[in-house]
Scaffold this motif. Structure first.
Motif, PDB file in Angstrom:
ATOM      1  N   TRP A 216     -12.770   1.312  -3.769  1.00  0.00           N
ATOM      2  CA  TRP A 216     -11.366   0.805  -3.252  1.00  0.00           C
ATOM      3  C   TRP A 216     -10.333   1.012  -4.290  1.00  0.00           C
ATOM      4  O   TRP A 216      -9.691   1.883  -4.099  1.00  0.00           O
ATOM      5  N   LYS A 217     -10.550   0.441  -5.442  1.00  0.00           N
ATOM      6  CA  LYS A 217      -9.423   0.324  -6.413  1.00  0.00           C
ATOM      7  C   LYS A 217      -9.175   1.687  -7.002  1.00  0.00           C
ATOM      8  O   LYS A 217      -8.032   2.097  -7.088  1.00  0.00           O
ATOM      9  N   GLU A 218     -10.312   2.469  -7.249  1.00  0.00           N
ATOM     10  CA  GLU A 218     -10.236   3.775  -8.157  1.00  0.00           C
ATOM     11  C   GLU A 218      -9.320   4.853  -7.075  1.00  0.00           C
ATOM     12  O   GLU A 218      -8.505   5.692  -7.248  1.00  0.00           O
ATOM     13  N   LEU A 219      -9.903   4.672  -5.698  1.00  0.00           N
ATOM     14  CA  LEU A 219      -9.561   5.659  -4.751  1.00  0.00           C
ATOM     15  C   LEU A 219      -8.258   5.415  -4.249  1.00  0.00           C
ATOM     16  O   LEU A 219      -7.581   6.368  -3.563  1.00  0.00           O
ATOM     17  N   THR A 220      -7.697   4.413  -3.988  1.00  0.00           N
ATOM     18  CA  THR A 220      -6.597   4.020  -3.096  1.00  0.00           C
ATOM     19  C   THR A 220      -5.536   3.262  -4.062  1.00  0.00           C
ATOM     20  O   THR A 220      -4.876   2.434  -3.624  1.00  0.00           O
ATOM     21  N   ALA A 221      -5.322   3.682  -5.209  1.00  0.00           N
ATOM     22  CA  ALA A 221      -4.228   3.290  -6.094  1.00  0.00           C
ATOM     23  C   ALA A 221      -3.189   3.251  -5.484  1.00  0.00           C
ATOM     24  O   ALA A 221      -2.263   4.319  -4.891  1.00  0.00           O
ATOM     25  N   PRO A 222      -2.216   1.968  -5.206  1.00  0.00           N
ATOM     26  CA  PRO A 222      -1.237   2.158  -4.354  1.00  0.00           C
ATOM     27  C   PRO A 222      -0.079   2.538  -5.149  1.00  0.00           C
ATOM     28  O   PRO A 222       0.171   2.271  -6.263  1.00  0.00           O
ATOM     29  N   ARG A 223       0.991   3.268  -4.514  1.00  0.00           N
ATOM     30  CA  ARG A 223       2.038   3.518  -5.077  1.00  0.00           C
ATOM     31  C   ARG A 223       3.130   4.024  -4.163  1.00  0.00           C
ATOM     32  O   ARG A 223       2.826   4.161  -2.842  1.00  0.00           O
ATOM     33  N   PRO A 224       4.507   3.623  -4.306  1.00  0.00           N
ATOM     34  CA  PRO A 224       5.470   3.621  -3.270  1.00  0.00           C
ATOM     35  C   PRO A 224       5.612   5.232  -2.739  1.00  0.00           C
ATOM     36  O   PRO A 224       5.579   6.087  -3.628  1.00  0.00           O
ATOM     37  N   VAL A 225       5.895   5.268  -1.486  1.00  0.00           N
ATOM     38  CA  VAL A 225       6.095   6.489  -0.850  1.00  0.00           C
ATOM     39  C   VAL A 225       7.822   6.781  -1.088  1.00  0.00           C
ATOM     40  O   VAL A 225       8.550   5.946  -0.842  1.00  0.00           O
ATOM     41  N   GLN A 226       8.095   7.859  -1.528  1.00  0.00           N
ATOM     42  CA  GLN A 226       9.572   8.529  -1.747  1.00  0.00           C
ATOM     43  C   GLN A 226      10.083   8.730  -0.421  1.00  0.00           C
ATOM     44  O   GLN A 226       9.421   9.669   0.357  1.00  0.00           O
ATOM     45  N   ARG A 227      11.096   8.178  -0.216  1.00  0.00           N
ATOM     46  CA  ARG A 227      11.652   8.473   1.211  1.00  0.00           C
ATOM     47  C   ARG A 227      13.149   8.970   1.010  1.00  0.00           C
ATOM     48  O   ARG A 227      13.778   8.329   0.513  1.00  0.00           O
ATOM     49  N   SER A 228      13.806   9.661   2.006  1.00  0.00           N
ATOM     50  CA  SER A 228      14.785  10.100   1.823  1.00  0.00           C
ATOM     51  C   SER A 228      15.888   9.362   2.423  1.00  0.00           C
ATOM     52  O   SER A 228      16.944   8.498   2.356  1.00  0.00           O
ATOM     53  N   GLY A 229      15.443   8.862   4.064  1.00  0.00           N
ATOM     54  CA  GLY A 229      16.490   7.790   4.850  1.00  0.00           C
ATOM     55  C   GLY A 229      15.999   6.534   5.021  1.00  0.00           C
ATOM     56  O   GLY A 229      14.920   6.141   5.431  1.00  0.00           O
ATOM     57  N   ILE A 230      16.673   5.696   4.170  1.00  0.00           N
ATOM     58  CA  ILE A 230      16.385   4.315   4.054  1.00  0.00           C
ATOM     59  C   ILE A 230      17.435   3.339   4.981  1.00  0.00           C
ATOM     60  O   ILE A 230      18.567   3.388   4.728  1.00  0.00           O
TER      61      ILE A 230
END
Ligand code: URP
Ligand code: ZN
Ligand code: ZN
Ligand code: ZN
Length: 484
Positions: free
Chosen positions: A465-479
């Motif tokens: 789990w840890k190695e394969l799904t390292a969480p990172r924020p998604v870059q979005r245009s419209g917030i």
């Protein structure tokens, strides 16, 4: 002062071959034909094997309002009588006690040991002090294994958040997580219900801890260990549900081990239906004895390699101590003995029946344990330079197990009346002959602590789990703006 073991067949986890063994200064100095020694031990007709290692004992442990009766003297004497030359005991901090303070208590008790020993540390509560002291325990005290009780609610039990925090810490430190896998919340509910319905006898202990509570906890611990990326060792694996989880995890490449006990392999749940209260209460332990289906599963696990180690969980209480639970099964101190009987019982019911080869016997009673716990080949090996912890095993020697002749300090034996064939002719602890043709020559205080280093990166567990799904924020245009 040297000793030569003459005319035996050396049996290790890999090989069987005829050779003599020369022991000098407590270590194996030479293996071959005809080395000379000051004294000779005749091993004709015998197997010369690494002494047993019991990775799970509770000697003089404060538990359930009392102390387990076998201490480091009688417990290790019983071990040597049965061919076991090293025990690993659990240092158990009381609530809010630091790990190092608890270790000091175990250091004091263990000065009486007749054979070498090591400790596992128990995590019985969680906090900054525990987090910090874990590093000292691993790096300075040579203890790389930490037990977590998922049962004994209100006493030793830790919750999932605490367990996850501790597992992550162990992953950092190169340690191994141990678990007592039973769902303590469900056990508490079932126990209360059974008592309310008038089920107060020792048989209710078994009803309160069905295989499902063990299977659930084993699965949970495996998943939490996977998320933390820590190797997991499941103590006293007693049933198919737990074994199934371990088997599946191993097949998925997870670093998980299971440890059946000799009691669960050879004694079944019918013991709790015995009309004699004392008989049933003496066999109360957690997890409880199971039926034949579960026993067959455990044997198959040892045969196929999905289970790695046979232990005892030696935690011996006298009949008087067991009677604290008359009228309320939840007050019967949990635990049974087995240190003296593990090797002869496993040989008789494993090797003599054809279920295990002598080499597999050595693997599950000694070598696998030494490798997992990181003390191989000092222990668990017949190699030049290894400690001379050896058993000269006579496959023809027979006895009937009886409390009347045992070394343990308690007044009964759960294996009473069992006939065994295969017993030590000699047991050597770092070269000292502690058992000589059935005669006890143990030396109180001879035992030394065995330090075990943390695992290097190669022995650590990968996390799926840890190695394969390292969480990172998604870059979005419209917030979107909030609150509109
Ligand atoms: O019943 C048992 N197993 N007593 C000893 C403590 C433990 O849970 O290992
Ligand atoms: Zn346990
Ligand atoms: Zn235990
Ligand atoms: Zn002799």
């Amino acid at each position: 002062m040297s000793t030569v073991i003459r005319n035996g067949t050396i049996v290790t986890a890999d090989l069987s071959y005829k050779a003599d063994v020369l022991v000098e200064n407590g270590v194996i100095a030479e293996i071959g034909k005809g080395p000379a020694g000051d004294t000779e031990l005749d091993a004709t007709g015998c197997f010369v094997m690494p002494g047993g290692i019991d990775p799970h004992t509770h000697l003089e442990m404060p538990f359930m309002g009392t102390y387990s009766t076998d201490d480091f003297e009688s417990g290790t004497r019983a071990a040597l009588a049965g061919g076991t030359t090293m025990v690993v005991d659990f240092a158990l901090p009381s609530p809010d006690q630091g790990l190092l303070d608890a270790l000091q208590m175990w250091d004091n008790k263990s000065t009486r040991a007749n054979c070498d020993y090591s400790f596992h540390m128990a995590i019985t509560w969680w906090g900054e002090r525990v987090f910090n002291e874990m590093e000292t325990v691993v790096r300075e005290r040579g203890i790389n294994t930490f037990k977590h009780f998922m049962a004994y609610k209100g006493a030793l039990m830790v919750n999932d958040d605490e367990m996850y925090a501790s597992f992550q810490r162990l992953a950092e430190l190169g340690g191994i997580a141990l678990v007592h896998a039973e769902n303590g919340d469900v056990v508490a509910e079932l126990s209360a219900k059974l008592l309310a319905e008038g089920n107060t006898g020792p048989e209710a202990h078994a009803y309160s801890r069905p295989p499902q509570v063990e299977g659930e906890a084993t699965n949970r611990a495996i998943m939490i260990a996977d998320m933390a990326g820590v190797p997991l060792y499941v103590v006293h694996t007693s049933c198919e549900e737990s074994h199934e989880a371990i088997r599946r995890a191993r097949m998925q490449g997870k670093r998980v081990w299971g440890e059946p006990l000799i009691q669960h392999l050879t004694l079944d749940e019918s013991e709790y239906l015995n009309p004699d209260w004392d008989h049933a209460a003496r066999r109360v332990m957690s997890p409880p004895f199971r039926n034949k289906k579960h026993q067959d599963s455990l044997w198959a696990g040892l045969q196929s390699g999905s289970l790695s180690v046979v232990a005892t969980d030696h935690c011996a209480f006298t009949t008087d101590q067991k009677r604290y639970g008359v009228g309320d099964f939840t007050k019967i101190p949990n635990g049974t003995g087995g240190l003296e009987d593990r090797m002869p019982m496993l040989w008789s019911q494993g090797v003599n029946t054809g279920r295990l080869t002598p080499n597999e016997f050595v693997a599950v009673t000694s070598t696998n344990i030494a490798k997992i716990l990181n003390c191989y080949p000092k222990k668990g090996a017949v190699l030049v330079g290894a400690d001379a912890d050896l058993v000269v095993w006579d496959p023809e020697k027979e006895k009937t197990i009886s409390a009347a002749t045992q070394q343990s300090a308690i007044d009964y034996n759960v294996f009473e009346g069992q006939k065994v064939k295969g017993l030590p002719r000699f047991t050597l602890t770092r070269g000292h002959v502690a058992v000589h043709d059935g005669e006890m020559r143990t030396q109180e205080g001879h035992g030394k602590f065995v330090a075990r280093d943390a695992n290097g990166p190669v022995n650590r567990a990968l996390s799926s789990w840890k190695e394969l799904t390292a969480p990172r924020p998604v870059q979005r245009s419209g917030i979107p703006a909030t609150g509109v």
